[in-house]
Motif scaffolding. Structure first.
Motif, PDB file in Angstrom:
ATOM      1  N   THR A  89       6.893 -16.967 -17.015  1.00 32.06           N
ATOM      2  CA  THR A  89       7.014 -17.782 -18.371  1.00 32.06           C
ATOM      3  C   THR A  89       7.816 -16.802 -19.323  1.00 32.06           C
ATOM      4  O   THR A  89       8.605 -17.577 -20.061  1.00 32.06           O
ATOM      5  N   LEU A  90       7.152 -15.839 -19.589  1.00 35.20           N
ATOM      6  CA  LEU A  90       7.926 -14.830 -20.522  1.00 35.20           C
ATOM      7  C   LEU A  90       9.305 -14.650 -20.186  1.00 35.20           C
ATOM      8  O   LEU A  90      10.102 -14.621 -21.071  1.00 35.20           O
ATOM      9  N   SER A  91       9.635 -14.216 -18.965  1.00 31.01           N
ATOM     10  CA  SER A  91      11.031 -13.906 -18.791  1.00 31.01           C
ATOM     11  C   SER A  91      11.846 -15.302 -18.788  1.00 31.01           C
ATOM     12  O   SER A  91      13.056 -15.306 -19.192  1.00 31.01           O
ATOM     13  N   GLY A  92      11.159 -16.359 -18.654  1.00 36.20           N
ATOM     14  CA  GLY A  92      12.097 -17.602 -18.534  1.00 36.20           C
ATOM     15  C   GLY A  92      12.317 -17.827 -19.984  1.00 36.20           C
ATOM     16  O   GLY A  92      13.322 -18.487 -20.289  1.00 36.20           O
ATOM     17  N   LEU A  93      11.398 -17.682 -20.882  1.00 33.56           N
ATOM     18  CA  LEU A  93      11.481 -18.011 -22.392  1.00 33.56           C
ATOM     19  C   LEU A  93      12.601 -16.979 -22.906  1.00 33.56           C
ATOM     20  O   LEU A  93      13.398 -17.486 -23.762  1.00 33.56           O
ATOM     21  N   VAL A  94      12.725 -15.774 -22.428  1.00 34.75           N
ATOM     22  CA  VAL A  94      13.689 -14.939 -23.028  1.00 34.75           C
ATOM     23  C   VAL A  94      14.864 -15.215 -22.381  1.00 34.75           C
ATOM     24  O   VAL A  94      15.928 -15.214 -23.114  1.00 34.75           O
ATOM     25  N   ASP A  95      15.127 -15.523 -21.190  1.00 29.11           N
ATOM     26  CA  ASP A  95      16.290 -15.899 -20.589  1.00 29.11           C
ATOM     27  C   ASP A  95      16.911 -17.343 -21.373  1.00 29.11           C
ATOM     28  O   ASP A  95      18.112 -17.213 -21.890  1.00 29.11           O
ATOM     29  N   ARG A  96      16.027 -18.238 -21.630  1.00 27.97           N
ATOM     30  CA  ARG A  96      16.536 -19.546 -22.403  1.00 27.97           C
ATOM     31  C   ARG A  96      16.977 -19.089 -23.831  1.00 27.97           C
ATOM     32  O   ARG A  96      18.083 -19.418 -24.221  1.00 27.97           O
ATOM     33  N   ARG A  97      16.392 -18.130 -24.507  1.00 26.59           N
ATOM     34  CA  ARG A  97      16.825 -17.814 -25.878  1.00 26.59           C
ATOM     35  C   ARG A  97      17.919 -17.014 -25.701  1.00 26.59           C
ATOM     36  O   ARG A  97      19.018 -17.114 -26.603  1.00 26.59           O
ATOM     37  N   LEU A  98      18.379 -16.157 -25.050  1.00 24.60           N
ATOM     38  CA  LEU A  98      19.435 -15.295 -24.676  1.00 24.60           C
ATOM     39  C   LEU A  98      20.680 -16.218 -24.276  1.00 24.60           C
ATOM     40  O   LEU A  98      21.707 -15.972 -25.086  1.00 24.60           O
ATOM     41  N   PHE A  99      20.329 -17.185 -23.576  1.00 22.48           N
ATOM     42  CA  PHE A  99      21.501 -18.148 -23.171  1.00 22.48           C
ATOM     43  C   PHE A  99      21.826 -18.719 -24.351  1.00 22.48           C
ATOM     44  O   PHE A  99      23.119 -18.939 -24.810  1.00 22.48           O
ATOM     45  N   GLU A 100      20.831 -19.425 -25.215  1.00 18.30           N
ATOM     46  CA  GLU A 100      20.986 -20.142 -26.419  1.00 18.30           C
ATOM     47  C   GLU A 100      22.042 -19.386 -27.463  1.00 18.30           C
ATOM     48  O   GLU A 100      22.797 -19.850 -28.173  1.00 18.30           O
ATOM     49  N   LEU A 101      21.846 -17.938 -27.450  1.00 19.19           N
ATOM     50  CA  LEU A 101      22.262 -16.911 -28.249  1.00 19.19           C
ATOM     51  C   LEU A 101      23.677 -16.601 -27.690  1.00 19.19           C
ATOM     52  O   LEU A 101      24.624 -15.865 -28.369  1.00 19.19           O
ATOM     53  N   GLY A 102      24.048 -16.979 -26.669  1.00 22.18           N
ATOM     54  CA  GLY A 102      25.335 -16.835 -26.184  1.00 22.18           C
ATOM     55  C   GLY A 102      25.706 -15.832 -25.140  1.00 22.18           C
ATOM     56  O   GLY A 102      26.804 -15.447 -24.710  1.00 22.18           O
ATOM     57  N   HIS A 103      24.406 -15.191 -24.761  1.00 18.37           N
ATOM     58  CA  HIS A 103      24.550 -14.028 -23.767  1.00 18.37           C
ATOM     59  C   HIS A 103      24.739 -14.487 -22.266  1.00 18.37           C
ATOM     60  O   HIS A 103      24.299 -15.670 -22.203  1.00 18.37           O
ATOM     61  N   HIS A 104      25.280 -13.604 -21.466  1.00 18.33           N
ATOM     62  CA  HIS A 104      25.436 -13.960 -20.105  1.00 18.33           C
ATOM     63  C   HIS A 104      24.267 -13.347 -19.263  1.00 18.33           C
ATOM     64  O   HIS A 104      24.220 -11.902 -19.377  1.00 18.33           O
ATOM     65  N   THR A 105      23.540 -14.011 -18.754  1.00 17.37           N
ATOM     66  CA  THR A 105      22.041 -13.498 -18.058  1.00 17.37           C
ATOM     67  C   THR A 105      22.015 -14.049 -16.654  1.00 17.37           C
ATOM     68  O   THR A 105      22.446 -14.828 -16.418  1.00 17.37           O
ATOM     69  N   TYR A 106      20.892 -13.478 -16.161  1.00 15.56           N
ATOM     70  CA  TYR A 106      20.396 -13.981 -14.800  1.00 15.56           C
ATOM     71  C   TYR A 106      18.880 -13.404 -14.695  1.00 15.56           C
ATOM     72  O   TYR A 106      18.674 -12.404 -15.243  1.00 15.56           O
ATOM     73  N   LEU A 107      18.111 -14.547 -14.233  1.00 16.75           N
ATOM     74  CA  LEU A 107      16.780 -14.178 -14.071  1.00 16.75           C
ATOM     75  C   LEU A 107      16.366 -13.963 -12.563  1.00 16.75           C
ATOM     76  O   LEU A 107      16.769 -14.926 -11.685  1.00 16.75           O
ATOM     77  N   LEU A 108      16.063 -13.011 -12.022  1.00 14.42           N
ATOM     78  CA  LEU A 108      15.425 -12.768 -10.683  1.00 14.42           C
ATOM     79  C   LEU A 108      14.026 -12.736 -10.510  1.00 14.42           C
ATOM     80  O   LEU A 108      13.399 -12.001 -11.562  1.00 14.42           O
ATOM     81  N   ASP A 109      13.588 -13.245  -9.776  1.00 21.87           N
ATOM     82  CA  ASP A 109      12.119 -13.208  -9.461  1.00 21.87           C
ATOM     83  C   ASP A 109      11.448 -13.105  -8.114  1.00 21.87           C
ATOM     84  O   ASP A 109      12.415 -13.329  -7.224  1.00 21.87           O
ATOM     85  N   GLY A 110      10.365 -12.553  -7.980  1.00 21.61           N
ATOM     86  CA  GLY A 110      10.018 -12.370  -6.698  1.00 21.61           C
ATOM     87  C   GLY A 110       9.843 -13.528  -5.905  1.00 21.61           C
ATOM     88  O   GLY A 110      10.409 -13.242  -4.640  1.00 21.61           O
ATOM     89  N   ASP A 111       9.369 -14.535  -6.009  1.00 16.26           N
ATOM     90  CA  ASP A 111       9.242 -15.854  -5.540  1.00 16.26           C
ATOM     91  C   ASP A 111      10.619 -16.222  -4.789  1.00 16.26           C
ATOM     92  O   ASP A 111      10.725 -16.483  -3.574  1.00 16.26           O
ATOM     93  N   HIS A 112      11.561 -16.197  -5.813  1.00 15.10           N
ATOM     94  CA  HIS A 112      12.811 -16.546  -5.519  1.00 15.10           C
ATOM     95  C   HIS A 112      13.618 -15.720  -4.279  1.00 15.10           C
ATOM     96  O   HIS A 112      14.272 -16.002  -3.296  1.00 15.10           O
ATOM     97  N   LEU A 113      13.470 -14.605  -4.576  1.00 12.71           N
ATOM     98  CA  LEU A 113      14.075 -13.440  -3.755  1.00 12.71           C
ATOM     99  C   LEU A 113      13.522 -13.664  -2.112  1.00 12.71           C
ATOM    100  O   LEU A 113      14.065 -13.316  -1.245  1.00 12.71           O
ATOM    101  N   ARG A 114      11.980 -13.964  -2.313  1.00 12.23           N
ATOM    102  CA  ARG A 114      11.311 -13.839  -1.137  1.00 12.23           C
ATOM    103  C   ARG A 114      11.838 -15.193  -0.237  1.00 12.23           C
ATOM    104  O   ARG A 114      11.461 -15.151   1.017  1.00 12.23           O
ATOM    105  N   ARG A 115      12.439 -16.182  -0.865  1.00 10.75           N
ATOM    106  CA  ARG A 115      13.081 -17.106  -0.147  1.00 10.75           C
ATOM    107  C   ARG A 115      14.517 -17.058   0.405  1.00 10.75           C
ATOM    108  O   ARG A 115      14.893 -17.638   1.487  1.00 10.75           O
ATOM    109  N   GLY A 116      15.060 -15.822  -0.080  1.00 13.10           N
ATOM    110  CA  GLY A 116      16.463 -15.533   0.606  1.00 13.10           C
ATOM    111  C   GLY A 116      16.492 -14.437   0.990  1.00 13.10           C
ATOM    112  O   GLY A 116      16.181 -13.938   2.121  1.00 13.10           O
ATOM    113  N   LEU A 117      17.076 -13.628   0.110  1.00  8.55           N
ATOM    114  CA  LEU A 117      17.404 -11.806   0.394  1.00  8.55           C
ATOM    115  C   LEU A 117      16.212 -11.240   1.128  1.00  8.55           C
ATOM    116  O   LEU A 117      16.361 -10.820   2.218  1.00  8.55           O
ATOM    117  N   ASN A 118      14.824 -11.378   0.647  1.00  4.34           N
ATOM    118  CA  ASN A 118      14.004 -10.779   1.051  1.00  4.34           C
ATOM    119  C   ASN A 118      12.985 -11.398   2.061  1.00  4.34           C
ATOM    120  O   ASN A 118      11.832 -11.327   2.100  1.00  4.34           O
TER     121      ASN A 118
END
Lengths: 203, 203
Positions: free
Chosen positions: B41-70
């Motif tokens: 929740t927290l990382s998703g909200l920070v990501d959203r706000r950084l994006f709105e501010l024009g920053h270039h970001t990416y969000l990595l999380d454990g569940d996501h990586l465990r479905r692919g790379l890991n």
């Protein structure tokens, strides 16, 4: 913070938004070919030009990944397959981040390259066959690897005692023994422009 | 194409240029904490706000990586360590690409988190301790994992039968049982602004 994963997912910026921010279509441009065929040179020149055109890119190469993410892997068939699998997963994550990813890997086996293609949405995998005859690549031998392989100091070296399976239908073939570096670069850029991946026409 | 690797390297866009193009200082903001503490929740909200501010970001999380790379990894100590090692290497590559990377992983062991910090240039690793008491995290149990662990259906679950080592000196601690989601988000953004990582002051 009572809302957790489902809510968090809705906060996540999707692939389309990240790409739109960068004003480009993300993709993975995959350079395959023998050691010494010219993959690093070609992908490096394409990267430089895309950057000059304002694109957001990243260049992944085999040597670089083997010093970090893939440093636990050797050169058995299983380790080579895992090397490419991880590279492909990372390339996909970076494309998901909105980047145009240039990936330069010998990637000698068709099955592995197919795996990379299948990981990506349709049209986001571009296969470039960096083609030089073995004799030419071996004569260049920029890292001295062919000499070592011929002396038996390197085993399972692609082209010597491990096969290279040329792409049957690459998106583009660059014969580096017959084109200048600039011609090779411009051919790749022209392809990316035709595919609508880059906004500026190739120079 | 006679010039190969050394020449190619000089074509490669360096970290500084990629960051300058994006008008930001790349870094890895690492969210650690129990399952259910509120990392996603927290990382998703920070990501959203950084994006709105024009920053270039990416969000990595454990569940996501465990479905692919890991996806080849399980939950033994060795596999957990490898899970975090790979996540750290990918986060570093993405920071090298100029992105602000938000990484949300339970990452229960201090030694592993130290490894992530050591992979990055000084000042480019920001550790956020997403802190909720075990009782609170277990009561939230958004994925039903604590219930499974208590029934013995999940082994080596962090907080139940595997330890969580809290950060001793995190860059920031967010007690998610005492702050609203927005307060948590804004505290992270304020920290990034104080560190000169984002150009806009936190709202």
């Amino acid at each position: 913070m009572d809302s957790l994963n489902p809510a968090a997912r809705s906060c996540v910026i999707d692939r389309t938004s990240r790409a739109r921010q960068k004003q480009q279509r993300p993709c993975v441009v995959w350079f395959t070919g023998l050691s010494g065929a010219g993959k690093s040179t070609l992908s490096g020149l394409v990267d430089r030009r895309l950057f000059e055109l304002g694109h957001h890119t990243y260049l992944l190469d085999g040597d670089h990944l083997r010093r970090g993410l893939n440093r636990d892997l050797g050169f058995t068939d299983a380790d080579r397959a895992e090397n490419i699998r991880r590279a492909a997963e990372v390339a996909c994550l970076m494309a998901d981040a909105g980047l145009i990813v240039l990936a330069a890997f010998i990637s000698p086996f068709r099955a592995e390259r197919r795996l990379v293609r299948e990981l990506l949405p349709a049209g986001e995998f571009v296969e470039i066959f960096v083609d030089a005859p073995l004799a030419v690549a071996e004569q260049r031998d920029p890292k001295g690897l062919y000499r070592k392989a011929r002396r038996g100091e390197l085993k399972q070296f692609t082209g010597i005692d491990s096969p290279y399976e040329p792409p049957e239908a690459p998106d583009l073939r660059i014969p580096t023994d017959r084109l200048t570096e600039e011609q090779g670069r411009d051919a790749v850029l022209a392809l990316l422009a035709r595919r609508g991946i880059i906004r500026a026409p190739a120079p």
